[in-house]
Scaffold this motif. Structure first.
Motif, short mmCIF file in Angstrom:
data_model
loop_
_atom_site.label_atom_id
_atom_site.label_comp_id
_atom_site.label_asym_id
_atom_site.label_seq_id
_atom_site.Cartn_x
_atom_site.Cartn_y
_atom_site.Cartn_z
N THR A 1 35.39 35.44 24.75
CA THR A 1 34.57 34.28 25.16
C THR A 1 35.13 33.65 26.44
O THR A 1 34.38 33.32 27.37
N GLN A 2 36.44 33.47 26.45
CA GLN A 2 37.08 32.83 27.59
C GLN A 2 37.04 33.74 28.81
O GLN A 2 36.73 33.29 29.93
N ARG B 1 34.91 36.06 29.51
CA ARG B 1 33.55 36.14 30.06
C ARG B 1 33.14 34.83 30.74
O ARG B 1 32.40 34.84 31.73
N ALA B 2 33.59 33.71 30.20
CA ALA B 2 33.25 32.43 30.82
C ALA B 2 33.83 32.36 32.23
O ALA B 2 33.21 31.82 33.14
N GLN C 1 32.47 35.98 34.22
CA GLN C 1 31.02 36.17 34.20
C GLN C 1 30.62 37.59 34.61
O GLN C 1 29.83 37.77 35.54
N GLU D 1 28.85 41.26 34.61
CA GLU D 1 27.68 41.98 34.12
C GLU D 1 28.23 43.07 33.20
O GLU D 1 29.22 43.70 33.52
N HIS E 1 34.41 44.37 33.87
CA HIS E 1 35.75 43.78 34.00
C HIS E 1 36.81 44.61 33.28
O HIS E 1 38.00 44.46 33.58
N THR F 1 34.03 26.60 29.91
CA THR F 1 33.14 26.88 31.05
C THR F 1 33.25 25.81 32.12
O THR F 1 32.80 26.02 33.24
N LYS G 1 37.54 26.78 33.63
CA LYS G 1 37.07 27.75 34.63
C LYS G 1 37.29 27.22 36.05
O LYS G 1 37.72 27.96 36.94
N ASP H 1 39.53 29.18 38.74
CA ASP H 1 38.96 29.63 40.01
C ASP H 1 39.78 29.12 41.19
O ASP H 1 40.08 29.86 42.14
N TYR I 1 42.83 37.02 38.77
CA TYR I 1 42.29 36.67 37.45
C TYR I 1 42.99 37.45 36.34
O TYR I 1 43.39 36.88 35.32
#
Lengths: 208, 208
Positions: A173-174, A176-177, A180, A182, A186, B126, B130, B134, B155
């Motif tokens: 979850t983290q 992907r948050a 992000q 597709e 990743h 999120t 995030k 970033d 990342y």
DNA sequence: GTCTATATAAGGATAGAC
DNA sequence: GTCTATCCTTATATAGAC
């Protein structure tokens, strides 16, 4: 003890459907958070019918865990004394990362159990898991002492491999948050990163 | 919204006792697995009295998470553009490892939430998390491009640091089953291991 | 084998005495 | 502020018809 009475094909099919549904529900909500209603609905059966196939919620959970134990140990078990040490360990990393990509629910099921102190499969952790880890740590220590890989603590190396690979399933979850992604691209970046990290770490002194 | 009405010392003390007890219970059993009975007992109060201080079980949990967010982000926030890049990142690793040793319940609380898909604090992941990641990933990318650290994906580096340090808190049961440490001396070994791994990984080409 | 209906228990939350 | 008693929902599990 699992019942050993012979089962028909339809019985086996329903049991398998229930276990598949239960893996979904247990891995997302944990044992306590999961309900038989959710499992029954996901399996497309009524709640009493689920309990016709399994004695209890606990029994479903137990059978799931038991059935996954071998699968879970298999990549570490495959670490081979006869192979090239660095290659063997990089293969192990890769295999574990693939499992995070392809079996994330299984990873989260185990993670949730361990997180809560392994109340329902402490015996697995202190038994077969520890035994295998001790055995493979000794193997790795042998590689270190033979100068075939760099000087690293075998146990903390294994923990690091577990942590860095399972992270992509357990904290999906983290991840992907933040990324992000597709689909699952990743995982390719993770693969490159981890190969780089572990090959640098393990390369014996002076071999580069 | 948290009530902003002024509170007496005894009120603050009881609220703090409840939150302390709730951290114990929630971190071990998860939100769903924890009961108000357990929290009340651990706090030394009756169940209705706990609900005198907090509107609901959900409110206790929410206040715990909210109160920990800043603490959780602080080490990454401290990553400083003006410091020595490798030193900054190694300090970050060390700080995170110390948090796993000194705040394991907090780590497990967050881990449990993320594991279940962050149903109760997805906004944190999120949002602030995030944003900070970033920002710091951009900082790290700058260091890479300036040749001040080795070429790594920022990342996946951050994920690896999270994974390898939080593992000692989140999978504490498993780590202890395998290492059987007296007290916490395995954290010293972990520190040495992780420093070695990350300093090797980050060292810019040709600097050794 | 599968379902509806239900027994039973656990747990979150409230009422109201003190 | 704190407690006992209790309400009410949810959830595991069983009974029994089909």
């Amino acid at each position: 003890m699992t019942e050993q009475r012979p089962r028909t094909r339809i019985q086996e099919k329903n049991r398998a459907m229930i276990l598949e549904a239960a893996l979904d529900v247990f891995s997302q909500h944990g044992f306590r958070g999961a309900t038989l209603d959710q499992i029954a609905k996901a399996a497309g059966l009524s709640k009493p019918n689920v309990l016709y196939y399994f004695a209890s919620k606990e029994a479903i959970h137990g059978e799931l865990l038991a059935g996954l134990m071998d699968t879970w140990l298999e990549p570490l078990r495959a670490l081979d004394d006869n192979g090239d040490p660095v290659g063997e360990l990089l293969d192990y990393v890769e295999r574990k990362l693939e499992m995070s990509r392809d079996m994330p629910r299984e990873s989260r099921l185990f993670a949730g159990e361990v997180l809560q102190g392994a109340p329902r499969f402490g015996a697995f952790v202190t038994g077969p898991l520890k035994t295998l880890v001790d055995e493979k740590a000794a193997l790795i220590r042998g590689w270190v002492e033979a100068g075939r890989i760099a000087r690293v603590d075998p146990y903390h190396l294994i923990f690091a491999i577990w942590a860095t690979t399972q992270h992509y399933a357990d904290f999906d979850t983290q991840v992907r948050a933040i990324l992000q992604p597709e689909d699952n691209e990743h995982f390719d970046d993770a693969r490159v990163f981890l190969r780089g990290m572990y090959s640098g770490l393990l390369r014996p002194d002076g071999s580069h």
